[in-house]
Structures are given as structure tokens and as C-alpha cells.
Write a protein that holds these residues in place. Structure first.
Motif, short mmCIF file in Angstrom:
data_model
loop_
_atom_site.label_atom_id
_atom_site.label_comp_id
_atom_site.label_asym_id
_atom_site.label_seq_id
_atom_site.Cartn_x
_atom_site.Cartn_y
_atom_site.Cartn_z
N GLY A 8 0.81 -1.22 0.00
CA GLY A 8 0.00 0.00 0.00
C GLY A 8 0.84 1.26 0.00
O GLY A 8 0.53 2.23 -0.70
N LEU A 9 1.93 1.24 0.78
CA LEU A 9 2.81 2.41 0.82
C LEU A 9 3.48 2.64 -0.53
O LEU A 9 3.58 3.79 -1.00
CB LEU A 9 3.87 2.23 1.91
CG LEU A 9 4.93 3.33 2.03
CD1 LEU A 9 4.27 4.69 2.28
CD2 LEU A 9 5.91 3.00 3.15
N LEU A 10 3.93 1.57 -1.18
CA LEU A 10 4.57 1.73 -2.48
C LEU A 10 3.58 2.25 -3.52
O LEU A 10 3.95 3.05 -4.39
CB LEU A 10 5.21 0.42 -2.94
CG LEU A 10 5.99 0.48 -4.25
CD1 LEU A 10 7.07 1.57 -4.20
CD2 LEU A 10 6.62 -0.86 -4.58
N LEU A 11 2.32 1.83 -3.44
CA LEU A 11 1.32 2.38 -4.35
C LEU A 11 1.19 3.89 -4.16
O LEU A 11 1.04 4.64 -5.13
CB LEU A 11 -0.03 1.70 -4.13
CG LEU A 11 -0.17 0.28 -4.68
CD1 LEU A 11 -1.52 -0.30 -4.29
CD2 LEU A 11 0.00 0.26 -6.20
N ARG A 12 1.27 4.35 -2.91
CA ARG A 12 1.23 5.79 -2.64
C ARG A 12 2.45 6.48 -3.26
O ARG A 12 2.33 7.57 -3.84
CB ARG A 12 1.21 6.05 -1.14
CG ARG A 12 -0.12 5.80 -0.47
CD ARG A 12 -0.05 6.21 0.99
NE ARG A 12 0.35 7.61 1.14
CZ ARG A 12 0.84 8.13 2.26
NH1 ARG A 12 1.01 7.36 3.34
NH2 ARG A 12 1.17 9.41 2.32
N ILE A 13 3.62 5.87 -3.12
CA ILE A 13 4.84 6.46 -3.66
C ILE A 13 4.77 6.53 -5.19
O ILE A 13 5.09 7.56 -5.80
CB ILE A 13 6.06 5.65 -3.19
CG1 ILE A 13 6.25 5.83 -1.68
CG2 ILE A 13 7.33 6.08 -3.94
CD1 ILE A 13 7.25 4.88 -1.06
N LEU A 14 4.33 5.45 -5.82
CA LEU A 14 4.20 5.45 -7.28
C LEU A 14 3.15 6.47 -7.72
O LEU A 14 3.33 7.17 -8.72
CB LEU A 14 3.84 4.06 -7.78
CG LEU A 14 4.88 2.96 -7.53
CD1 LEU A 14 4.38 1.61 -8.06
CD2 LEU A 14 6.22 3.30 -8.18
N GLY A 15 2.07 6.56 -6.96
CA GLY A 15 1.04 7.56 -7.27
C GLY A 15 1.57 8.97 -7.20
O GLY A 15 1.15 9.85 -7.95
N ASN A 16 2.50 9.22 -6.30
CA ASN A 16 3.12 10.54 -6.17
C ASN A 16 3.87 10.92 -7.45
O ASN A 16 3.99 12.10 -7.78
CB ASN A 16 4.08 10.54 -4.98
CG ASN A 16 4.65 11.92 -4.69
OD1 ASN A 16 3.96 12.79 -4.20
ND2 ASN A 16 5.94 12.11 -5.00
N HIS A 17 4.36 9.91 -8.16
CA HIS A 17 5.05 10.16 -9.44
C HIS A 17 4.07 10.32 -10.60
O HIS A 17 4.48 10.68 -11.71
CB HIS A 17 6.01 9.02 -9.75
CG HIS A 17 7.17 8.92 -8.82
ND1 HIS A 17 8.16 9.89 -8.75
CD2 HIS A 17 7.52 7.98 -7.91
CE1 HIS A 17 9.06 9.53 -7.83
NE2 HIS A 17 8.68 8.39 -7.31
#
Length: 430
Positions: A51-60
């Protein structure tokens, strides 16, 4: 904060489905940024780190859709995630996100390979050692990336694209191999990675990249060769089963006794640990469905281990094995060669009555007849599950605090264990 309470003493009986591997899913999700087409990943575990990585990728600017649970599925049925990086809007990864999970630093590879630049905060999110990124940056520099450091951020630039190169790692590094492999797929010419990590998760990444149009050979050996291509396309890929989860539940059965089928477990991913458990006195038999693990009432035998890169004994199973050895007959020596500061679970295991002495990079474990339940505190992901294993066999009640560590790497742990007869429950924070 949530806590987990365990009443120990019950043998485990039944079936535990093995989830998709977190350590494979995270680099696969990051690799989706290498293309503007959709990448569909199946059997992705439901974990806090995902879930955290999805947030990070979404930030990009990476769009994603997650297939929800369908009728007939259980909480541990792997999810399907579709990632679309066609409209990346930001090549910077900020501290407030990267600091929470080290693997997120790897976004530097697809960003600089595809867009020619990246600004990524120095990583954090781990309590088991420094784990410097020097080798990752060295690999990128070999590929023609200019690296600078500014205010705690790594600035990576390659405006004319990456160039194939010879990359020789002075020591085996899974992170470095992941980063070099991803970046080299879009480099001009041939890249050779020597002393590459041989872990199955590296092979899984290479298999997915090849489905995307990359030309990677040698994954799973110490020499990987990549012929660069100008672009990659989308694909569908199923995440491999989690070998660390498989080994963890095998050790739980060894600790409590019983008979459990680890559904989907793959013996070839875990042979060194299987060999050790057989020496300890555990029956492990591959079946068409997975791995069957059994132990009767016989006392466990003390066995010495040393952690090593794959195909050696995994460092990610060291804490679990130490918990197991607290009940073994005799003294075992456990040597940790991969990470410093990875014996923080020793003091918590001692609260159960375990007898453990530290000597530099080694721990001497004198087996005891009985462990007693106690309140304990998790210090990191693998240490936390070692406390679960100890609690399953201890007399009385055990209460484990800081279980958010468990949520980072073990999907539906309480549900899987309770269905096999364990008395385990989550106590939700008020």
C-alpha cells in the motif's frame, strides 16, 4: 496500537495458503515505471508495504487499479494490481515517503532510465543496519548516470540516456542487482552484472522484464547479461510464492508440532532451510499442492547455521530459526553474516525464558524445556514473527506489541494460524 495475543501449546493442523512474495512484488511494481503501457501483476499480497509503495508510485503520477475481493475469495487470496505509468508527472521521490520503506529508493532506476533524471531521498525505514546505497549508485554510475547529493537527496542525471557497461559488485547485493537490472534494460548496448544476487526474486523480476520486451539472460546465476532495448511494453505477470513466509510457517509447525500443508510452497526456493529443518527433526515432503510439514512429539535437535546469500540459509529466516532453537536439545550457534544489528529479537526472546548469549556476529542458543508466555515488543519485521513462533509454543499467554511490523510482511497471519488450531487474536487499538 494493535496488539496480538497468543495462548500457546496447541499443535498446528491443516492447510496454510502461501501468499505472493513481498520481496518480489515490490521490485515488480517499481519495474512497471519502465514502460508507458499497463503492467498487470497478479497474486500481489495485501500488505502495508504494498500500500505504501502504491502511494509512492502515485506521487510520481502512476495510476493504479486494484481488483477487490470477489465471491469465494478469502482475505489471503492475492490481489491483482494494474499499473499505468504513461503519465509520470514527477521524477522526485520525497523524504516523507521514501524514509518509510527502503525498497522505494529503487524508483531511481526506472526514473533515470526512462526519463533521464531522478531526485530521490536517501532511504530509511529499517532498523536492522545501515544498508548503504553506495553499491546501487555505483551501478548507475557505471551505466553513465551522473550522481550528486544535495540536502539528503540523490540527484541522478543521464540526459543522453544510459550506456551498457560491465558492473562488478564487490559483494552480493539484492538491492544493487535489482537496480542495475532495471536500469540496464533501457541502456544502449550490452550490460554484464558480475557477482549478481541469485535470489529467486531476482529471477522473478527478470522473467517479468523479459515479458515486457527486455533481453535478460543468466538471472539466477552470478552473471547476468542484458542487451538493452529502446522501449518496453506492458505485460501480465504472476508474483512468485513467498519463500520467507513458507519457511516461517514451516518453523512454526516445527515449534508446535503437528501436520500442515503449506499450499503453494516451492521447495526449490528454500532448499537450504529445508535441509536444516530436516536435521532438526522435522519431516518435510514436497507434494503437488506444496510442502507438507510434520513433527511428532520428539524433542528438537540443536543445529548450527550461518546466514548467506541465496542459495544459502536466508537472513530473513534467522530470527524465526533462533526462536525454534530455544526449545532444541543442546546448544546451537547462529551466525549472521548479512546484516549488522539483526539480533534485536534476542532480548525479547529472553522474556520467554530463552537462554541466548551473543558473541559478535554469532548467537549461542541453549535449548530449554519450556518457554513461558510474556509481554514482548517487536523490533522489526522478521523479529516480530519470531515472537509469534515462540508464543505459539509457550505456556500461558503472550502479548506482542508493535505488530505493525508484522503487517508489513505477513498477509492474514492470524487468520492462517487460527484456522490451523492456534489460539491467536488481534487486539485492536481503542
Amino acid at each position: 496500537m494493535d496488539r496480538i495475543r497468543i495462548t500457546g501449546g496447541a499443535p498446528l493442523q491443516g492447510t496454510i495458503p502461501i501468499s505472493g512474495a513481498k520481496n518480489a512484488a515490490l521490485p515488480l511494481m517499481i519495474a512497471a515505471m519502465l514502460t508507458g503501457d499497463t503492467v498487470e501483476l497478479r497474486n500481489v499480497p495485501r500488505l502495508a508495504d504494498v500500500g505504501l509503495l502504491l502511494r509512492i508510485l502515485g506521487n510520481h503520477g502512476v495510476d493504479h487499479t486494484v481488483t477487490g475481493k470477489r465471491p469465494g475469495q478469502t482475505a489471503e487470496t492475492g490481489q491483482t494490481i494494474r499499473l499505468d505509468a504513461s503519465s509520470v508527472i514527477d521524477t522526485c521521490a520525497p523524504y516523507e515517503l521514501v524514509s518509510r520503506m527502503r525498497a522505494s529508493f529503487w524508483v531511481i532506476a526506472p526514473l533515470v532510465a526512462r526519463f533521464g533524471e531522478a531526485c530521490v531521498s536517501m532511504p530509511g525505514g529499517c532498523a536492522i543496519g545501515t544498508r548503504p546505497v553506495d553499491l546501487l549508485l555505483m551501478a548507475l554510475e557505471r551505466l553513465g548516470v551522473t550522481i550528486g547529493i544535495d540536502g539528503g537527496n540523490v540527484l541522478a542525471k543521464a540526459p543522453k540516456g544510459l550506456r551498457g557497461a560491465e558492473i562488478t559488485f564487490p559483494k552480493v547485493t539484492v538491492s544493487g542487482t535489482h537496480v542495475a537490472l532495471m536500469a540496464a534494460t533501457l541502456a544502449e548496448g550490452q550490460t554484464v552484472i558480475d557477482n549478481a544476487a541469485r535470489e529467486p526474486e531476482v529471477v522473478d523480476l527478470a522473467d517479468c522484464l523479459n515479458k515486457m520486451g527486455a533481453r535478460v539472460t543468466g538471472a539466477g546465476t552470478s552473471r547476468i547479461v542484458i542487451e538493452g532495448v529502446s522501449r518496453l511494453h506492458g505485460t501480465t505477470h504472476t508474483v512468485m510464492p513467498d519463500r520467507i513466509e513458507t519457511g516461517t510457517y514451516a518453523m512454526a509447525v516445527a515449534m508446535t508440532g503437528g501436520d500442515v500443508l503449506l499450499e503453494g510452497g516451492r521447495p526449490e526456493y528454500l532448499q537450504s532451510a529445508i535441509d536444516v529443518l530436516r536435521q532438526v527433526g522435522v519431516e518435510i515432503d514436497p507434494t503437488n499442492e506444496g510442502l507438507r510439514v510434520r513433527r511428532d512429539g520428539a524433542r528438537l535437535r540443536a543445529v548450527d547455521i550461518t546466514t548467506d546469500p541465496f542459495p544459502g540459509f536466508p537472513t530473513d529466516l534467522q530470527a524465526q530459526f533462533m526462536a525454534l532453537m530455544t526449545r532444541a536439545q543442546g546448544t546451537s550457534r547462529i551466525r549472521e553474516t548479512i546484516f549488522e544489528n539483526r539480533f534485536m529479537h534476542v532480548q525479547e526472546l529472553a522474556r520467554f525464558g530463552a537462554q541466548i548469549r551473543l558473541d559478535g556476529d554469532a548467537a549461542m542458543v541453549d535449548g530449554v524445556e519450556m518457554l513461558k508466555g510474556a509481554p514482548v515488543m517487536a523490533t522489526d519485521l522478521r523479529a516480530s514473527v519470531s515472537l509469534v513462533i515462540a508464543g505459539l509454543a509457550a505456556t500461558g499467554d503472550t502479548e506482542i506489541h508493535r505488530v505493525y511490523h508484522l503487517d508489513r510482511g505477513f498477509e492474514a497471519l492470524e487468520a492462517k494460524l487460527s484456522r490451523c488450531g492456534a489460539s491467536i487474536e488481534r487486539l485492536r487499538a481503542a
